[in-house]
Write a protein that holds these residues in place. Structure first.
Motif, PDB file in Angstrom:
ATOM      1  N   GLY A  45      -4.144  -1.907  11.792  1.00  0.00           N
ATOM      2  CA  GLY A  45      -5.498  -1.934  12.357  1.00  0.00           C
ATOM      3  C   GLY A  45      -6.344  -0.786  11.846  1.00  0.00           C
ATOM      4  N   ILE A  46      -5.796   0.418  11.848  1.00  0.00           N
ATOM      5  CA  ILE A  46      -6.541   1.594  11.377  1.00  0.00           C
ATOM      6  C   ILE A  46      -6.725   1.538   9.861  1.00  0.00           C
ATOM      7  CG2 ILE A  46      -6.445   4.119  11.173  1.00  0.00           C
ATOM      8  CD1 ILE A  46      -5.118   4.210  13.873  1.00  0.00           C
ATOM      9  N   ARG A  47      -5.783   0.958   9.157  1.00  0.00           N
ATOM     10  CA  ARG A  47      -5.869   0.881   7.695  1.00  0.00           C
ATOM     11  C   ARG A  47      -7.077   0.078   7.249  1.00  0.00           C
ATOM     12  NH1 ARG A  47      -3.307  -2.621   3.908  1.00  0.00           N
ATOM     13  NH2 ARG A  47      -2.923  -1.597   1.895  1.00  0.00           N
ATOM     14  N   GLU A  48      -7.504  -0.883   8.076  1.00  0.00           N
ATOM     15  CA  GLU A  48      -8.641  -1.732   7.721  1.00  0.00           C
ATOM     16  C   GLU A  48      -9.944  -0.938   7.651  1.00  0.00           C
ATOM     17  OE1 GLU A  48      -8.643  -4.905   6.759  1.00  0.00           O
ATOM     18  OE2 GLU A  48      -6.451  -4.785   6.827  1.00  0.00           O
ATOM     19  N   ILE A  49     -10.035   0.166   8.401  1.00  0.00           N
ATOM     20  CA  ILE A  49     -11.275   0.952   8.404  1.00  0.00           C
ATOM     21  C   ILE A  49     -11.241   2.074   7.376  1.00  0.00           C
ATOM     22  CG2 ILE A  49     -11.713   0.410  10.835  1.00  0.00           C
ATOM     23  CD1 ILE A  49     -10.738   3.209  11.548  1.00  0.00           C
ATOM     24  N   GLU A  50     -10.186   2.092   6.537  1.00  0.00           N
ATOM     25  CA  GLU A  50     -10.018   3.096   5.479  1.00  0.00           C
ATOM     26  C   GLU A  50     -10.194   4.517   6.031  1.00  0.00           C
ATOM     27  OE1 GLU A  50     -12.683   2.139   2.351  1.00  0.00           O
ATOM     28  OE2 GLU A  50     -11.664   0.272   1.823  1.00  0.00           O
ATOM     29  N   PRO A  51      -9.243   4.978   6.828  1.00  0.00           N
ATOM     30  CA  PRO A  51      -9.372   6.280   7.484  1.00  0.00           C
ATOM     31  C   PRO A  51      -9.281   7.430   6.481  1.00  0.00           C
ATOM     32  CG  PRO A  51      -7.168   5.434   7.798  1.00  0.00           C
ATOM     33  CD  PRO A  51      -7.946   4.343   7.117  1.00  0.00           C
ATOM     34  N   SER A  52      -9.872   8.560   6.850  1.00  0.00           N
ATOM     35  CA  SER A  52      -9.780   9.759   6.018  1.00  0.00           C
ATOM     36  C   SER A  52      -8.407  10.395   6.169  1.00  0.00           C
ATOM     37  CB  SER A  52     -10.863  10.758   6.416  1.00  0.00           C
ATOM     38  OG  SER A  52     -10.649  11.216   7.747  1.00  0.00           O
ATOM     39  N   SER A  53      -8.106  11.345   5.321  1.00  0.00           N
ATOM     40  CA  SER A  53      -6.804  12.023   5.389  1.00  0.00           C
ATOM     41  C   SER A  53      -6.648  12.792   6.693  1.00  0.00           C
ATOM     42  CB  SER A  53      -6.645  12.964   4.189  1.00  0.00           C
ATOM     43  OG  SER A  53      -7.682  13.932   4.180  1.00  0.00           O
ATOM     44  N   ASP A  54      -7.778  13.314   7.226  1.00  0.00           N
ATOM     45  CA  ASP A  54      -7.708  14.052   8.503  1.00  0.00           C
ATOM     46  C   ASP A  54      -7.312  13.125   9.646  1.00  0.00           C
ATOM     47  OD1 ASP A  54      -8.416  16.426   7.302  1.00  0.00           O
ATOM     48  OD2 ASP A  54     -10.567  16.175   7.687  1.00  0.00           O
ATOM     49  N   ALA A 264       2.659   4.333  12.363  1.00  0.00           N
ATOM     50  CA  ALA A 264       1.217   4.060  12.224  1.00  0.00           C
ATOM     51  C   ALA A 264       0.612   4.914  11.113  1.00  0.00           C
ATOM     52  CB  ALA A 264       0.505   4.325  13.552  1.00  0.00           C
ATOM     53  N   ALA A 265       0.988   6.199  11.047  1.00  0.00           N
ATOM     54  CA  ALA A 265       0.448   7.085  10.021  1.00  0.00           C
ATOM     55  C   ALA A 265       0.912   6.654   8.629  1.00  0.00           C
ATOM     56  CB  ALA A 265       0.866   8.522  10.300  1.00  0.00           C
ATOM     57  N   SER A 266       2.175   6.227   8.520  1.00  0.00           N
ATOM     58  CA  SER A 266       2.697   5.791   7.220  1.00  0.00           C
ATOM     59  C   SER A 266       1.973   4.542   6.727  1.00  0.00           C
ATOM     60  CB  SER A 266       4.198   5.512   7.317  1.00  0.00           C
ATOM     61  OG  SER A 266       4.902   6.687   7.626  1.00  0.00           O
ATOM     62  N   ILE A 267       1.746   3.569   7.633  1.00  0.00           N
ATOM     63  CA  ILE A 267       1.073   2.327   7.244  1.00  0.00           C
ATOM     64  C   ILE A 267      -0.401   2.585   6.957  1.00  0.00           C
ATOM     65  CG2 ILE A 267       0.429   0.015   8.004  1.00  0.00           C
ATOM     66  CD1 ILE A 267       3.385   0.348   7.339  1.00  0.00           C
ATOM     67  N   ALA A 268      -1.044   3.386   7.820  1.00  0.00           N
ATOM     68  CA  ALA A 268      -2.476   3.648   7.641  1.00  0.00           C
ATOM     69  C   ALA A 268      -2.752   4.447   6.372  1.00  0.00           C
ATOM     70  CB  ALA A 268      -3.023   4.400   8.854  1.00  0.00           C
ATOM     71  N   GLY A 269      -1.830   5.299   5.982  1.00  0.00           N
ATOM     72  CA  GLY A 269      -2.044   6.150   4.821  1.00  0.00           C
ATOM     73  C   GLY A 269      -1.580   5.562   3.510  1.00  0.00           C
ATOM     74  N   THR A 270      -0.882   4.436   3.551  1.00  0.00           N
ATOM     75  CA  THR A 270      -0.384   3.853   2.307  1.00  0.00           C
ATOM     76  C   THR A 270      -1.443   2.979   1.662  1.00  0.00           C
ATOM     77  OG1 THR A 270       1.434   2.614   1.318  1.00  0.00           O
ATOM     78  CG2 THR A 270       0.590   1.783   3.398  1.00  0.00           C
ATOM     79  N   ARG A 271      -1.483   3.017   0.342  1.00  0.00           N
ATOM     80  CA  ARG A 271      -2.460   2.219  -0.386  1.00  0.00           C
ATOM     81  C   ARG A 271      -1.910   0.856  -0.784  1.00  0.00           C
ATOM     82  NH1 ARG A 271      -4.779   6.818  -4.611  1.00  0.00           N
ATOM     83  NH2 ARG A 271      -5.602   8.264  -3.018  1.00  0.00           N
ATOM     84  N   ASP A 272      -0.604   0.775  -0.864  1.00  0.00           N
ATOM     85  CA  ASP A 272       0.022  -0.467  -1.330  1.00  0.00           C
ATOM     86  C   ASP A 272       1.089  -0.873  -0.314  1.00  0.00           C
ATOM     87  OD1 ASP A 272       1.019  -2.596  -2.665  1.00  0.00           O
ATOM     88  OD2 ASP A 272       1.322  -1.564  -4.577  1.00  0.00           O
ATOM     89  N   ALA A 273       0.673  -1.596   0.732  1.00  0.00           N
ATOM     90  CA  ALA A 273       1.598  -1.968   1.804  1.00  0.00           C
ATOM     91  C   ALA A 273       2.667  -2.934   1.307  1.00  0.00           C
ATOM     92  CB  ALA A 273       0.828  -2.603   2.962  1.00  0.00           C
TER      93      ALA A 273
END
Length: 491
Positions: A45-54, A264-273
């Motif tokens: 869900g968070i990955r869809e909004i392209e979150p920042s590194s922070d 959640a952090a691993s999935i949200a921060g990965t570019r290639d799920a």
């Protein structure tokens, strides 16, 4: 009709009570599975909004704190558990059977590491996640220096310093001016200067787990020699081990929160799920294939070599113990069925079975060693850590020794994996990916451990079932002590 109604009510109550008991015993396991699912949902869900590194960092903060809690207790756990277990399970106290079983435990743990390493290089899980932009360091670490550091760390010069620092070869680059005649001294020439690498033995931050394990083993064996005189010393470490394990059990109740955060952090921060899940699938395949090789090739082969009989009937006689271990994820809970199959079905000497099986339940974990070795190399691979031949040997040695004193807590292999990664300075945040498959990995490696215990009992009985091989009084005394240790710690 009333008696049928009463029977139905009793059956319903019995089912409800059994269901309640199972849920109470497996509540942490259930919560962890739910945490994995929630973590995936939140992460995507968070990955869809392209979150920042922070945002990703703060999302993973609770998980990072959970891993720090586990790492905080690693040194106390190693010191107390190794001293207590080696003092209580001194192989010389029971002569030949102790030495044979202890040798089998160490060799099969190493065999599990070797199988895991071999399959890792064949299947190469995590290769597609490796950072393509990683450039090799100019300061190449030489294999001979890695082995030299391994030997230096195995014998620490300061056991207190070993708790937070370890020996490591340092490399420094020096620019040296070439001495000689140059054709045109007025024109600068880069060839007049040479870059050389100077080696020195230094220190790096992080616990020296290998040195602590070996030092504590020596202390524990020495303490076991003094029996009554050393009783106060042994009681102190026995109680200390229980206290540390209790703290670990408290921390593990925070595992669902940590798993949600890390996943959640691993999935949200990965570019290639897609590659992430593909790599995880290859990792599961590697471990499952390794367990298959261990269970259906290595263990039967060991039985055939030493016993000279068909291993199929013998191994099949332990099917109930294997099922209990697979279902519960604990070889200690399968110990009654292991003892029954050894003593009643296979006519193994009762004294040998009641010494070897508890000893194996405490120290023999070749299935877990295979998993930890493969997982450590997988995590190192996806985090960009250079896996040289020397580094792989260090992982194997640390795992083989660590699994012999693995903590008796749920998902103990994950705790030991964090210990091994910390010892070689590999980031542990990627461990969160393994929680998604931990429930399955835990079951299959426990089944492998149970089968290994049964083979150890057969080999020990083959070469030690003589009155002179064991002292009955010592065996009974030590068996009671080992049984108490295993049951109390695994409960």
């Amino acid at each position: 009709m009333n008696w049928k109604k009463e029977k139905t009510i009793k059956m319903e109550k019995s089912f409800c009570s059994k269901f309640h008991r199972v849920m109470r015993d497996q509540i942490l396991f259930v919560l962890t599975i739910l945490a994995v699912v929630i973590g995936f949902v939140v992460g995507f869900g968070i990955r869809e909004i392209e979150p920042s590194s922070d945002v990703v960092d703060w999302l993973g903060m609770p998980g990072d704190l959970f891993l720090r809690l586990l790492k905080m207790m690693i040194v106390p756990l190693v010191v107390t558990s190794v001293i207590h277990s080696t003092a209580s399970l001194d192989p010389k106290s029971n002569g030949r059977v102790g030495m044979i079983s202890f040798t089998y435990i160490i060799l099969t743990n190493m065999m599990g590491c070797a199988v895991g390493i071999s399959l890792f290089y064949i299947i190469k899980p995590g290769q597609m996640l490796k950072d393509k932009n990683d450039e090799p360091s100019l300061k190449k670490i030489q294999s001979q220096d890695i082995f030299a550091d391994l030997l230096r760390n195995a014998i620490p010069d300061n056991i207190v310093e070993a708790a937070f620092r370890k020996t490591q070869t340092k490399y420094e680059t020096e620019i040296v001016r070439n001495v000689g005649n140059f054709t045109n001294a007025s024109v600068p020439d880069v060839n007049q200067w040479t870059r050389t690498i100077v080696k020195s033995v230094g220190k790096s931050d992080g616990p020296n787990i290998l040195g602590l394990i070996l030092a504590c083993m020596f202390i524990g064996i020495a303490a076991g020699k003094f029996r009554e005189k050393g009783r106060v010393f042994l009681d102190f470490f026995a109680v200390s081990a229980e206290i540390v394990l209790q703290v670990f059990r408290w921390f593990l109740w925070l595992a669902p929160v940590g798993v949600v955060s890390l996943t959640a952090a691993s999935i949200a921060g990965t570019r290639d799920a897609s590659n992430t899940f593909l790599s995880l699938g290859y990792f599961v395949l590697t471990v499952a294939l390794g367990i298959f090789v261990n269970q259906f090739i290595c263990h039967p082969l060991l039985y055939f070599i030493f016993i000279r009989k068909n291993p199929c009937n013998y191994i099949l006689s332990f099917k109930k113990a294997w099922l209990v271990g697979f279902a519960s994820g604990s070889s200690a809970l399968a110990m009654p069925d292991l003892l029954h199959a050894c003593e009643i079905v296979n006519k193994i000497d009762r004294r040998i079975a009641r010494f070897v099986i508890p000893l194996c339940c405490t120290m023999n974990a070749d299935g877990s060693a295979l998993f930890i070795t493969t997982a450590a190399m997988f995590i190192a691979n996806i985090t960009g850590y250079a896996l040289t031949f020397g580094n792989v040997i260090i992982i194997g040695v640390l795992t083989a020794l660590s699994t012999s004193a693995m903590p008796a807590v749920p998902s103990a292999s994950i705790v030991t994996l964090v210990m091994v990664l910390t010892a070689i300075n590999v980031p542990v945040h990627a461990v969160s990916l393994l929680f998604a498959v931990e429930w399955f990995m835990d079951r299959i490696r426990t089944g492998c451990n149970v089968e290994s215990h049964s083979v150890c009992a057969a080999i020990s009985n083959k070469y030690c079932s003589r009155p002179s091989a064991m002292t009955e009084g010592n065996v009974e005394d030590d068996t009671d002590e080992v049984l108490t240790l295993v049951v109390s710690s695994k409960a």
